[in-house]
Write an enzyme that holds these catalytic residues in place. Structure first.
Site, PDB file in Angstrom:
ATOM      1  N   THR A 247       0.836  -1.202   0.000  1.00 50.43           N
ATOM      2  CA  THR A 247       0.000   0.000   0.000  1.00 50.43           C
ATOM      3  C   THR A 247       0.869   1.248   0.000  1.00 50.43           C
ATOM      4  OG1 THR A 247      -0.036   0.210   2.410  1.00 50.43           O
ATOM      5  CG2 THR A 247      -1.811  -1.078   1.393  1.00 50.43           C
ATOM      6  N   ASP A 248       0.324   2.317  -0.577  1.00 47.83           N
ATOM      7  CA  ASP A 248       0.823   3.616  -0.163  1.00 47.83           C
ATOM      8  C   ASP A 248       0.394   3.782   1.293  1.00 47.83           C
ATOM      9  OD1 ASP A 248       1.963   6.141  -0.123  1.00 47.83           O
ATOM     10  OD2 ASP A 248       1.101   6.719  -2.049  1.00 47.83           O
ATOM     11  N   TRP A 249       1.038   4.690   2.011  1.00 44.71           N
ATOM     12  CA  TRP A 249       0.852   4.770   3.462  1.00 44.71           C
ATOM     13  C   TRP A 249      -0.557   5.266   3.787  1.00 44.71           C
ATOM     14  CZ3 TRP A 249       4.831   2.598   1.977  1.00 44.71           C
ATOM     15  CH2 TRP A 249       5.863   2.182   2.826  1.00 44.71           C
ATOM     16  N   GLY A 250      -1.349   4.383   4.367  1.00 41.24           N
ATOM     17  CA  GLY A 250      -2.719   4.712   4.709  1.00 41.24           C
ATOM     18  C   GLY A 250      -3.708   4.517   3.576  1.00 41.24           C
ATOM     19  N   ALA A 251      -3.335   3.764   2.530  1.00 39.93           N
ATOM     20  CA  ALA A 251      -4.205   3.620   1.352  1.00 39.93           C
ATOM     21  C   ALA A 251      -5.173   2.455   1.452  1.00 39.93           C
ATOM     22  CB  ALA A 251      -3.348   3.462   0.090  1.00 39.93           C
TER      23      ALA A 251
END
Length: 754
Positions: A247-251
């Protein structure tokens, strides 16, 4: 015993890695398999300590290894030994049009990542340039998928030769920062395959990327980081990707989708990815944490999915942290600094020159350097691209070191931009702008030459993650400052630093314009090399500079084309059928007819979660394809760049499938030219671009030297993506091969019958 075996048995042989993956997998508990799939800190995830499998350590970013971040919050850790070599931004790398430099770049940054014991470097970014307002365009490689593909593949190969995985980002359709966490992108299959997926496809099938980062946005009403079609259907099944999806961070947003739609490693959940802290125990609350484990224990998740995620994470670790041929890495070596300088030199683009450049120093010649970007650190800010270089040579320092022994070099700031704050704009009083401008203009009147170094920076609403630009103009009252400087001193050289195109109301009066980028550690030296003529400029634009913002098709459509509108405001035929891709033919027909009769909404949505839908209504006509098709004048075309010498092209000739042209250096200095080959279908059953880039070669020539440049047509170069058949198709007929120095400077054509 098993730990020793795991540590010592891995080499670069893929068969050995697969055997070790299966051996480890057979010895792991369910809990250990699940624990591989989510973070243990802001930038790391666990291995399997019981079996000797090490942790995964990730780091931003593609332009250099970011300073250390605290284990459990987003503050800088305050280390004193984590300074890096800052390489030029990827927009600059693309502007070199030199794949060999991309390989060098990847290898050098990979050595620094390896030295810092990183497992995964979060990059390169290969999203395409759709709007000049995108805050992260500076991190990407321009508007053309072929150029981005040819530059990202050697970068990836060079990086991963150090045993450090790339994480190609942001997959996919992430062409803006506003509403990035939820905007639902609607695009035809044809445009997606021909344009937006092509660099990712090259990264996987040619570059052999070991990991991919899922993006924040949605596609077909499902978040991209756990999107069934993007990840399961296309990435893993069609392309055969065997690496890990991160994931992108928090995606991540949903446990079931994360489990069943191909996500392998979840990072940054329950934070905004940037500032919010997490307690040490909260990682178990991730979507792929406790909730995933409980579903596995209840038998709701097939073993095939559990094992596939674990296999991919084990494979990533075995290729990196456990590879015996990984080497030791190097940090801030002279070779790294030299590479950063060369890439910057070859990426700088000379856009205009009436003969004032190169600037030849004379005794007691007075040079006034104006502009905040002449002294400001341009490695700070920008979001995740921030770097802490060991040494950042400013333009003012570089100019003083090159010209100061004979010339008098003075400085005036000219304007002020405020602090680099993420998510906030530092508003300064007009009186300050007036004072700084007046001081600079008065000093300019008494200088022999003025070198203006301005443009954008990495503040919020400039070239910065998390927000887009607010307009096409240069910020901080620079247009007025530049206009007054040109009036005060006609010998003014403009150097604009940016990762984006911008308006130029002063262009006609400017004797010289240099397009700089975020050039990294050696910015000042590289810029002085070009201004002085020590290096002949050879960069070419990786994207088009339109005359005005409304010329870009994303902005012609109103808010539905950018940045997105509430779903109930979607005009027909752009609404599409829920859950299905849109028709390329329908979009193109509407675009060609000027979107007549369509009631566009010019008001974007309110920014609430799942409240914006955006239509890529230009379809396959992105960038120069649009400007070609509609014969729209641009200020500077894709592929454009001047030199201190001139190049002559012979009439191209074709022999079978091979097109050849002779290129000669007709000037008095050595230089490099980028020879560009475009292909167009003369008559097609579907709308196609007038021409598309299919090959390029950068050639170095001494004065009077001539070389032959050749391109052999491949069947793949003739194809378009057929949505109905879901395959690439080449129609029989006549094609034109265009040979040129830019998309608008075609020096010759030949016909090819297929």
């Amino acid at each position: 015993m098993l730990g020793m075996l795991a540590s010592n048995a891995i080499n670069s042989n893929g068969n050995d890695i697969e055997a070790m993956v299966e051996m480890l997998l057979n010895r792991m508990t369910l809990e250990e398999k699940v624990r591989l799939s989510y973070a243990q800190s802001k930038f790391s995830s666990p291995g399997v300590p019981r079996l000797g499998v090490p942790e995964v350590y990730t780091s931003d970013g593609p332009h250099g290894v970011r300073m250390e971040i605290n284990w459990n919050n987003w503050d800088h850790a305050g280390w004193t030994n984590d300074s890096c070599t800052a390489f030029p931004a990827l927009t600059c790398l693309a502007a070199t049009w030199q794949p060999e430099l991309a390989s060098l770049y990847g290898r050098m940054v990979g050595e620094e990542a390896r030295y810092r014991n990183k497992t995964v470097l979060l990059g390169p970014g290969v999203n395409l340039y759709r709007t000049p307002l995108n805050g992260r365009n500076f991190e990407y490689m321009g508007e053309d998928p072929y150029l981005a593909s040819r530059m990202c593949v050697p970068y990836i190969q060079g990086l991963q030769s150090n045993g450090v995985a790339c994480c190609v980002k942001h997959y996919a359709l992430n062409e803006q920062e506003i509403f990035r966490n939820h905007v639902d992108v609607r695009v035809s299959d044809r445009a997606m395959y021909e344009l937006y997926l092509r660099p990712f496809h090259a990264a996987v099938t040619e570059g052999g990327a070991w990991s991919i980062m899922g993006s924040y946005n949605q596609y077909l009403n499902q978040h991209a980081t756990h999107n069934a079609r993007l990840i399961n259907d296309i990435l893993k099944n069609e392309w055969g990707f065997d690496g890990a999806v991160i994931t992108d961070w928090g995606a991540a947003h949903n446990t079931n989708e994360a489990i069943f739609n191909g996500l392998d490693l979840e990072m940054g959940s329950f934070t905004d990815g940037l500032s919010t802290e997490a307690s040490i125990n909260s990682y178990d609350d991730y979507y792929l944490g406790r909730a995933y484990l409980e579903k596995c224990r209840k038998g709701e998740v097939p073993d095939s999915i559990i094992n596939d995620k674990a296999r991919r994470m084990l494979r990533l670790i075995l290729r990196t942290g456990m590879a015996t041929n990984r080497g030791f890495g190097v940090m801030n070596s002279p070779e790294h600094v030299a590479a950063a300088r060369q890439i910057a030199q070859e990426g700088i683009v000379l856009l205009k020159n009436n003969g004032i450049l190169p600037l030849v120093p004379k005794d007691k010649m007075k040079i006034l350097v104006v502009g905040e970007n002449a002294t400001r650190s341009l490695c700070a800010g920008g979001g995740s691209s921030e770097l802490k270089p060991r040494d950042e040579v400013s333009p003012l320092r570089g100019i003083k070191e090159r010209f100061g022994d004979r010339c008098i070099v003075e400085y005036a700031k000219g304007y002020e931009s405020g602090r680099a704050m993420f998510g906030e704009v530092d508003v300064l009083p007009q009186a300050l702008y007036d004072s700084l401008r007046n001081e600079a203009v008065e000093k300019a009147k008494n200088a022999d030459y003025v070198i203006y170094v301005g443009g954008l920076n990495k503040n919020h609403t400039q070239d910065c993650e998390g927000g887009d630009r607010e307009h096409y103009q240069l910020p901080f009252s620079q247009d007025r400052l530049i206009t007054e400087l040109l009036t005060a001193n006609s010998n003014t050289v403009l150097v604009i630093v940016s990762g984006n195109a911008y308006d130029m109301p002063w262009l006609d009066k400017a004797p010289a314009l240099v397009q700089s980028w975020y050039l990294g550690s050696e910015a000042g030296h590289a810029l002085a090399d070009i201004i002085s003529g020590d290096v002949c400029p050879s960069g070419k634009l990786p994207f088009s500079f339109a005359c005005q913002l409304a010329d870009y098709p994303a902005h012609k459509m109103g808010a539905v084309g950018y940045p997105g509108v509430s779903p109930d405001k979607l005009p027909q035929p752009f609404g599409g059928e829920e859950g299905k891709p849109m028709s390329s033919a329908g979009l193109l027909k509407a675009a060609v007819e000027g979107w007549k009769g369509i009631n566009f909404c010019n008001e974007p949505g309110n920014g609430s979660m799942k409240n914006e839908t955006e239509i890529y209504g230009e379809d396959i006509l992105l960038g120069y394809r649009w400007f070609d098709y509609f014969k729209t004048k641009v200020r500077f075309p894709f592929g454009f760049g001047l030199s201190y010498t001139t190049f002559n092209y012979s009439k191209p000739a074709i022999d079978g499938r091979t097109v050849s042209v002779l290129v000669s250096n007709c000037g008095k200095v050595a230089g490099q030219e980028v020879v560009q080959f475009y292909v167009g279908d003369d008559k097609s059953s579907v709308i196609r671009p007038v021409k598309e880039l299919k090959h390029f070669e950068k050639v170095a020539l001494q004065p009077g030297e001539t070389k032959q440049i050749s391109y052999t047509i491949d069947d793949e170069d003739l194809k378009y993506f057929d949505e109905e058949k879901h395959e690439w198709v080449a129609e029989h007929g006549t094609f034109t091969v265009y040979v040129g120095a830019s998309a608008a400077d075609i020096r010759g054509k030949v016909k090819y019958k297929y």
